[in-house]
Design a protein around this motif. Structure first.
Motif, PDB file in Angstrom:
ATOM      1  N   ILE A 163      31.668  26.761  43.055  1.00  0.00           N
ATOM      2  CA  ILE A 163      32.706  26.392  44.022  1.00  0.00           C
ATOM      3  C   ILE A 163      33.725  27.525  44.107  1.00  0.00           C
ATOM      4  N   VAL A 164      34.763  27.318  44.892  1.00  0.00           N
ATOM      5  CA  VAL A 164      35.750  28.379  45.140  1.00  0.00           C
ATOM      6  C   VAL A 164      37.102  28.001  44.549  1.00  0.00           C
ATOM      7  N   PRO A 165      37.989  28.986  44.359  1.00  0.00           N
ATOM      8  CA  PRO A 165      39.344  28.659  43.938  1.00  0.00           C
ATOM      9  C   PRO A 165      40.014  27.748  44.961  1.00  0.00           C
ATOM     10  N   GLU A 166      40.749  26.753  44.469  1.00  0.00           N
ATOM     11  CA  GLU A 166      41.344  25.741  45.335  1.00  0.00           C
ATOM     12  C   GLU A 166      42.842  25.665  45.084  1.00  0.00           C
ATOM     13  N   ALA A 167      43.442  24.574  45.507  1.00  0.00           N
ATOM     14  CA  ALA A 167      44.877  24.329  45.262  1.00  0.00           C
ATOM     15  C   ALA A 167      45.750  25.452  45.819  1.00  0.00           C
ATOM     16  N   CYS A 168      45.330  26.024  46.938  1.00  0.00           N
ATOM     17  CA  CYS A 168      46.064  27.130  47.588  1.00  0.00           C
ATOM     18  C   CYS A 168      46.161  28.349  46.688  1.00  0.00           C
ATOM     19  N   SER A 169      45.296  28.450  45.670  1.00  0.00           N
ATOM     20  CA  SER A 169      45.402  29.560  44.722  1.00  0.00           C
ATOM     21  C   SER A 169      45.073  30.899  45.357  1.00  0.00           C
ATOM     22  N   SER A 170      44.304  30.904  46.449  1.00  0.00           N
ATOM     23  CA  SER A 170      44.036  32.175  47.122  1.00  0.00           C
ATOM     24  C   SER A 170      45.298  32.721  47.787  1.00  0.00           C
ATOM     25  N   TRP A 171      46.304  31.890  47.962  1.00  0.00           N
ATOM     26  CA  TRP A 171      47.616  32.336  48.459  1.00  0.00           C
ATOM     27  C   TRP A 171      48.535  32.704  47.304  1.00  0.00           C
ATOM     28  N   PHE A 172      48.578  31.847  46.274  1.00  0.00           N
ATOM     29  CA  PHE A 172      49.521  32.054  45.178  1.00  0.00           C
ATOM     30  C   PHE A 172      49.106  33.185  44.231  1.00  0.00           C
ATOM     31  N   ARG A 175      49.730  36.902  45.009  1.00  0.00           N
ATOM     32  CA  ARG A 175      51.158  37.192  45.087  1.00  0.00           C
ATOM     33  C   ARG A 175      51.778  37.320  43.706  1.00  0.00           C
ATOM     34  N   ILE A 176      51.188  36.680  42.724  1.00  0.00           N
ATOM     35  CA  ILE A 176      51.728  36.727  41.364  1.00  0.00           C
ATOM     36  C   ILE A 176      51.195  37.939  40.604  1.00  0.00           C
ATOM     37  N   VAL A 177      49.885  38.173  40.681  1.00  0.00           N
ATOM     38  CA  VAL A 177      49.267  39.204  39.832  1.00  0.00           C
ATOM     39  C   VAL A 177      48.675  40.365  40.622  1.00  0.00           C
ATOM     40  N   GLY A 178      48.656  40.296  41.944  1.00  0.00           N
ATOM     41  CA  GLY A 178      48.040  41.345  42.747  1.00  0.00           C
ATOM     42  C   GLY A 178      46.601  41.001  43.097  1.00  0.00           C
ATOM     43  N   VAL A 179      46.114  41.586  44.173  1.00  0.00           N
ATOM     44  CA  VAL A 179      44.769  41.269  44.669  1.00  0.00           C
ATOM     45  C   VAL A 179      43.696  41.694  43.673  1.00  0.00           C
ATOM     46  N   GLN A 181      43.724  42.142  40.360  1.00  0.00           N
ATOM     47  CA  GLN A 181      43.633  41.292  39.174  1.00  0.00           C
ATOM     48  C   GLN A 181      43.137  39.903  39.524  1.00  0.00           C
ATOM     49  N   ALA A 182      43.598  39.359  40.652  1.00  0.00           N
ATOM     50  CA  ALA A 182      43.146  38.036  41.070  1.00  0.00           C
ATOM     51  C   ALA A 182      41.644  38.026  41.278  1.00  0.00           C
ATOM     52  N   LEU A 183      41.121  39.023  41.960  1.00  0.00           N
ATOM     53  CA  LEU A 183      39.678  39.063  42.215  1.00  0.00           C
ATOM     54  C   LEU A 183      38.894  39.239  40.916  1.00  0.00           C
ATOM     55  N   GLU A 184      39.376  40.064  40.015  1.00  0.00           N
ATOM     56  CA  GLU A 184      38.657  40.241  38.753  1.00  0.00           C
ATOM     57  C   GLU A 184      38.556  38.931  37.994  1.00  0.00           C
ATOM     58  N   TRP A 185      39.668  38.217  37.899  1.00  0.00           N
ATOM     59  CA  TRP A 185      39.645  36.952  37.164  1.00  0.00           C
ATOM     60  C   TRP A 185      38.754  35.917  37.844  1.00  0.00           C
ATOM     61  N   VAL A 186      38.774  35.875  39.178  1.00  0.00           N
ATOM     62  CA  VAL A 186      37.948  34.906  39.899  1.00  0.00           C
ATOM     63  C   VAL A 186      36.474  35.290  39.827  1.00  0.00           C
ATOM     64  N   TYR A 187      36.170  36.582  40.000  1.00  0.00           N
ATOM     65  CA  TYR A 187      34.777  37.031  39.924  1.00  0.00           C
ATOM     66  C   TYR A 187      34.188  36.774  38.542  1.00  0.00           C
ATOM     67  N   SER A 188      34.933  37.117  37.501  1.00  0.00           N
ATOM     68  CA  SER A 188      34.389  37.016  36.142  1.00  0.00           C
ATOM     69  C   SER A 188      34.320  35.587  35.649  1.00  0.00           C
ATOM     70  N   ALA A 189      35.238  34.730  36.118  1.00  0.00           N
ATOM     71  CA  ALA A 189      35.331  33.332  35.674  1.00  0.00           C
ATOM     72  C   ALA A 189      35.466  33.235  34.153  1.00  0.00           C
ATOM     73  N   ASP A 190      36.087  34.247  33.566  1.00  0.00           N
ATOM     74  CA  ASP A 190      36.266  34.256  32.118  1.00  0.00           C
ATOM     75  C   ASP A 190      37.426  33.353  31.704  1.00  0.00           C
ATOM     76  N   ALA A 199      49.472  39.966  29.794  1.00  0.00           N
ATOM     77  CA  ALA A 199      49.277  41.361  30.197  1.00  0.00           C
ATOM     78  C   ALA A 199      48.979  41.468  31.690  1.00  0.00           C
ATOM     79  N   GLY A 200      48.332  40.450  32.238  1.00  0.00           N
ATOM     80  CA  GLY A 200      48.028  40.428  33.668  1.00  0.00           C
ATOM     81  C   GLY A 200      49.161  39.916  34.529  1.00  0.00           C
ATOM     82  N   ARG A 201      50.302  39.639  33.934  1.00  0.00           N
ATOM     83  CA  ARG A 201      51.541  39.218  34.609  1.00  0.00           C
ATOM     84  C   ARG A 201      51.461  37.803  35.180  1.00  0.00           C
ATOM     85  N   LEU A 202      50.496  37.015  34.694  1.00  0.00           N
ATOM     86  CA  LEU A 202      50.463  35.613  35.097  1.00  0.00           C
ATOM     87  C   LEU A 202      51.562  34.826  34.388  1.00  0.00           C
TER      88      LEU A 202
END
Length: 295
Positions: A163-172, A175-179, A181-190, A199-202
Motif C-alpha cells: 500500500i502507499v503512505p496515507e494520512a496526508c503524509s505525502s504532504w507532511f 516538508r519536515i525532512v525533505g523529499v 529523506q522522505a523517499l528513502e524512508w518510504v522506499y526502504s520501509a525500514d 538524525a533525519g530531522r523527524l
C-alpha cells in the motif's frame, strides 16, 4: 468530555491535555473506533478553551503499532464495491451529499485524523514512547513537534504491505525532512531507531523512557503559561499556511490582519503587563480567532 473506548484524557491546571492512545493489549493499534474518536477529539473536544495544548502518547510499551489488521473484510474500512474517481471524490468533499458513501467507504481514515490535528489552532506534541509504525508514525506528522523515547521505533512500512503512505503524509513528511529523506524512508520501509529519526530531522529530541512524557508536558506548558491563546493559534495558522503561498505578499496580508486584531485584543494586555512588569492576564479564546485568510 465523552467516554472514549480507545483513548484516555487528562487535563492539568495549566490546560495541558495528555491524550493517551489506550489499547495497550493491542500495542495501541489503530482501528476504526480509534480513528473516529481521534477525529472527534481534535475536531470538537479539543476546541474547548480549557484545553490549551495537547501531548499525545501511548499506553504501555507502544505508541501505536499501526493499523489493526485483525478486522474482517477490508481492514481499512473501505467499500470495495465502488470505483471512485478524483472528480467524484472532490465533488463529495465540496458537497458531502454527493456520493455520501465516500465519507466512510473511500476517504482515508488516517487522513481524516491528521487533517483534524493540522486544523486545531493549539500546540500539539507527540510523545512517542515506543513503536510507531504505519499510521502510528504518519499521524504524528500533523503534530507540531515530535519527541521520542530512546526505546521508540518508527517505520513508514507501507511498501511491505503493498500500500502507499496515507494520512496526508505525502504532504507532511517532505516538508519536515525533505523529499530525498522522505523517499528513502518510504522506499526502504525500514524500522528506524529514535537516533536515526533524530538524525533525519523527524524528531525534535530523544529522551530516556521515564523522562519523555514529563519533558513533553513541560514543553507544552512553556508554550501556554502567560501566553495568549489567540496569538498562539494565529501564529500556528500563519506559519502553516504562509510557508506554501507563492508570494510573500500573501503572507503580508495575513500578517497585517493578524497584527491588527491581536493589537486591539490581547496585545493591549500584553503591552500593559510588560510596562508594569507583571504577568499578563490574557482573555482571548482560541475558539474565537479573527479571520485573517480569505478562505
Amino acid at each position: 468530555m465523552p467516554d472514549y473506548q480507545t483513548l484516555s484524557l487528562e487535563v492539568d491546571a495549566d490546560g495541558v491535555a495528555t491524550l493517551t492512545l489506550d489499547r495497550p493489549d493491542a500495542l495501541n493499534a489503530f482501528d476504526l473506533t480509534m480513528a473516529r474518536e481521534l477525529a472527534q477529539f481534535f475536531t470538537t473536544d479539543a476546541t474547548a478553551d480549557d484545553i490549551r495544548a495537547i501531548v499525545v502518547t501511548g499506553a504501555g510499551r507502544a505508541f501505536c503499532a499501526g493499523m489493526d489488521l485483525s478486522a474482517q473484510g477490508n481492514v481499512f474500512g473501505l467499500d470495495e464495491s465502488v470505483r471512485p474517481t478524483p472528480t467524484e471524490l472532490r465533488a463529495h468533499l465540496a458537497d458531502p451529499s454527493r456520493h455520501p458513501e465516500y465519507a466512510d467507504g473511500v476517504r482515508d481514515t488516517g487522513g481524516k485524523v491528521t487533517l483534524a490535528i493540522h486544523a486545531l489552532p493549539k500546540p500539539v506534541i507527540a510523545a512517542i514512547n515506543g513503536p510507531a509504525v504505519g499510521i502510528g508514525a504518519t499521524m504524528t506528522l500533523a503534530m507540531d513537534i515530535r519527541m521520542a523515547s530512546s526505546a521508540a521505533r518508527i517505520g513508514f512500512v507501507f511498501g511491505r504491505l503493498g500500500i502507499v503512505p496515507e494520512a496526508c503524509s505525502s504532504w507532511f513528511l517532505p516538508r519536515i525532512v525533505g523529499v530525498q529523506q522522505a523517499l528513502e524512508w518510504v522506499y526502504s520501509a525500514d524500522i528506524l531507531t529514535a537516533e536515526q529519526a533524530l538524525a533525519g530531522r523527524l524528531l525534535r529530541s530523544v529522551h530516556e523512557p521515564d523522562e519523555l512524557l514529563p519533558a513533553a508536558q513541560d514543553l507544552a506548558r512553556s508554550f501556554v503559561v502567560d501566553r495568549s491563546p489567540v496569538a498562539l493559534g494565529l501564529a500556528k495558522q500563519l506559519i502553516q499556511r504562509n510557508g506554501a503561498v507563492p508570494d510573500p505578499l500573501e503572507a503580508h496580508v495575513a500578517d497585517s490582519l493578524a497584527m491588527f486584531y491581536t493589537s486591539i485584543g490581547d496585545g493591549k494586555e500584553g503591552v500593559a503587563a510588560f510596562r508594569e512588569k507583571r504577568a499578563p492576564q490574557f482573555t482571548g479564546r482560541a475558539s474565537e480567532l479573527p479571520q485573517v485568510f480569505a478562505d
